[in-house]
Write a protein that holds these residues in place. Structure first.
Motif, mmCIF file in Angstrom:
data_model
loop_
_atom_site.group_PDB
_atom_site.id
_atom_site.type_symbol
_atom_site.label_atom_id
_atom_site.label_comp_id
_atom_site.label_asym_id
_atom_site.label_seq_id
_atom_site.Cartn_x
_atom_site.Cartn_y
_atom_site.Cartn_z
ATOM 1 N N LEU A 125 0.800 -1.227 0.000
ATOM 2 C CA LEU A 125 0.000 0.000 0.000
ATOM 3 C C LEU A 125 0.833 1.279 0.000
ATOM 4 O O LEU A 125 2.005 1.269 0.376
ATOM 5 C CB LEU A 125 -0.911 0.009 1.235
ATOM 6 C CG LEU A 125 -2.325 -0.529 1.011
ATOM 7 C CD1 LEU A 125 -3.105 -0.481 2.327
ATOM 8 C CD2 LEU A 125 -3.063 0.291 -0.047
ATOM 9 N N ARG A 149 -4.955 2.971 -14.894
ATOM 10 C CA ARG A 149 -4.681 1.539 -14.675
ATOM 11 C C ARG A 149 -4.228 0.847 -15.958
ATOM 12 O O ARG A 149 -3.387 -0.050 -15.919
ATOM 13 C CB ARG A 149 -5.922 0.836 -14.122
ATOM 14 C CG ARG A 149 -6.385 1.319 -12.756
ATOM 15 C CD ARG A 149 -5.371 1.056 -11.679
ATOM 16 N NE ARG A 149 -5.766 1.642 -10.389
ATOM 17 C CZ ARG A 149 -4.916 1.889 -9.406
ATOM 18 N NH1 ARG A 149 -3.628 1.601 -9.526
ATOM 19 N NH2 ARG A 149 -5.333 2.414 -8.284
ATOM 20 N N GLU A 206 -0.711 1.809 -16.453
ATOM 21 C CA GLU A 206 0.097 1.138 -15.436
ATOM 22 C C GLU A 206 0.390 -0.306 -15.851
ATOM 23 O O GLU A 206 1.520 -0.783 -15.771
ATOM 24 C CB GLU A 206 -0.691 1.189 -14.109
ATOM 25 C CG GLU A 206 0.013 0.585 -12.927
ATOM 26 C CD GLU A 206 -0.783 0.793 -11.632
ATOM 27 O OE1 GLU A 206 -1.993 0.452 -11.589
ATOM 28 O OE2 GLU A 206 -0.197 1.311 -10.657
ATOM 29 N N GLY A 265 3.176 0.951 -8.018
ATOM 30 C CA GLY A 265 2.136 1.710 -7.338
ATOM 31 C C GLY A 265 1.229 0.748 -6.574
ATOM 32 O O GLY A 265 1.091 -0.418 -6.955
ATOM 33 N N ARG A 286 -1.272 11.768 -3.891
ATOM 34 C CA ARG A 286 -1.993 10.505 -4.037
ATOM 35 C C ARG A 286 -3.489 10.785 -4.153
ATOM 36 O O ARG A 286 -4.174 11.007 -3.144
ATOM 37 C CB ARG A 286 -1.681 9.589 -2.864
ATOM 38 C CG ARG A 286 -0.232 9.097 -2.934
ATOM 39 C CD ARG A 286 0.186 8.422 -1.684
ATOM 40 N NE ARG A 286 1.407 7.669 -1.851
ATOM 41 C CZ ARG A 286 2.538 7.918 -1.190
ATOM 42 N NH1 ARG A 286 2.611 8.922 -0.335
ATOM 43 N NH2 ARG A 286 3.598 7.165 -1.388
ATOM 44 N N PRO A 287 -3.999 10.736 -5.389
ATOM 45 C CA PRO A 287 -5.401 11.115 -5.613
ATOM 46 C C PRO A 287 -6.385 10.325 -4.754
ATOM 47 O O PRO A 287 -7.385 10.878 -4.295
ATOM 48 C CB PRO A 287 -5.622 10.802 -7.097
ATOM 49 C CG PRO A 287 -4.268 10.719 -7.712
ATOM 50 C CD PRO A 287 -3.303 10.383 -6.642
HETATM 51 C C1 S3P Z 1 -2.179 4.087 -5.914
HETATM 52 C C2 S3P Z 1 -0.906 4.233 -5.385
HETATM 53 C C3 S3P Z 1 0.059 5.222 -5.872
HETATM 54 C C4 S3P Z 1 -0.229 5.585 -7.330
HETATM 55 C C5 S3P Z 1 -1.658 5.989 -7.487
HETATM 56 C C6 S3P Z 1 -2.641 4.910 -7.059
HETATM 57 C C7 S3P Z 1 -3.058 3.045 -5.369
HETATM 58 O O1 S3P Z 1 1.380 4.705 -5.778
HETATM 59 O O2 S3P Z 1 0.058 4.519 -8.183
HETATM 60 O O3 S3P Z 1 -1.843 7.169 -6.735
HETATM 61 O O4 S3P Z 1 -4.037 2.660 -6.049
HETATM 62 O O5 S3P Z 1 -2.805 2.565 -4.243
HETATM 63 P P1 S3P Z 1 2.169 4.501 -4.363
HETATM 64 O O6 S3P Z 1 1.704 3.211 -3.777
HETATM 65 O O7 S3P Z 1 3.603 4.452 -4.785
HETATM 66 O O8 S3P Z 1 1.858 5.677 -3.534
#
Ligand code: S3P
Length: 200
Positions: free
Chosen positions: A34, A82, A85, A103, A142-143
């Motif tokens: 996380l 996503r 990603e 992430g 972190r949105p």
């Molecule tokens: C997310 C984690 C973030 C980043 C995005 C979404 C998530 O990365 O990929 O904000 O869904 O938990 P970090 O875990 O490096 O903060």
């Protein structure tokens, strides 16, 4: 003589690092967990200790998109993020031995999970709610945590994600100790896992 350059990676003997690199072969080490569990900060040091390259998938996505993660979420939405990603991680997984910090949501994608299982060795950096919150809220990038109740969001994510992160090859507790201690724990856990994999 004071040798500042050696201090950071002191805990990992060269022979241990070489053994681990040998057992890895062409596989990257992928860190999952996380937001706030330390994937990037610990991952960077792990790579240094093993003399491997380091990549952060969030950073690679930002580079590919020419936008920050908050901008991608705001402009295109989470589904678009996503998809990017998944593609970026699939590409990075073919780059050979390295340390990859992913992430927090990446490992929740079944295709990414399969890709990681078939071509990498995965490490779940597991942490408690207070530790995650304290670290993740230090920055506003972190949105998912831009809400009135980030604690409730984090708790919910823990409930949904922890059973899935548990599929990683090894689990290491990320806690309030030095990064070098966690790096040492990861190396021990990986050596145990990879040696068992080789055992007849
Ligand atoms: C997310 C984690 C973030 C980043 C995005 C979404 C998530 O990365 O990929 O904000 O869904 O938990 P970090 O875990 O490096 O903060």
């Amino acid at each position: 003589m004071i040798r500042f350059g050696l201090k950071k990676h002191r805990a990992v003997p060269h022979t241990q690092a070489a053994t681990l690199r040998g057992l890895l072969g062409q596989r990257p080490i992928v860190l999952v967990g996380l937001m706030g569990c330390g994937k990037s900060s610990v991952g960077r040091r792990l790579a240094g200790a093993l003399n491997l390259a380091f990549a952060d998938t969030d950073h690679e996505i930002e580079k590919a998109a020419g936008q920050t993660i908050p901008e991608i979420f705001a402009e295109h939405g989470e589904t678009y993020f996503r998809e990017g990603e998944r593609k970026v991680i699939a590409r990075l997984l073919t780059d050979g031995p390295q340390v990859l910090a992913t992430g927090g949501g990446a490992y929740m994608d079944a295709i990414t999970r399969d890709n990681i299982a078939s071509s990498a060795v995965s490490v779940w950096l597991k942490a408690t709610l207070p530790i995650l919150l304290e670290r993740a809220l230090r920055r506003d990038n972190r949105p998912l945590l831009q809400t009135d109740d980030p604690e409730a969001v984090m708790r919910d994510l823990m409930e949904k994600r922890y059973p899935v992160y548990a599929h990683a090859d090894v689990t290491v507790e990320s806690r309030n100790v030095s990064h070098e201690t966690v790096v040492g724990d990861i190396i021990d856990a990986l050596l145990g896992h990879l040696q068992a994999e080789r055992a007849p």
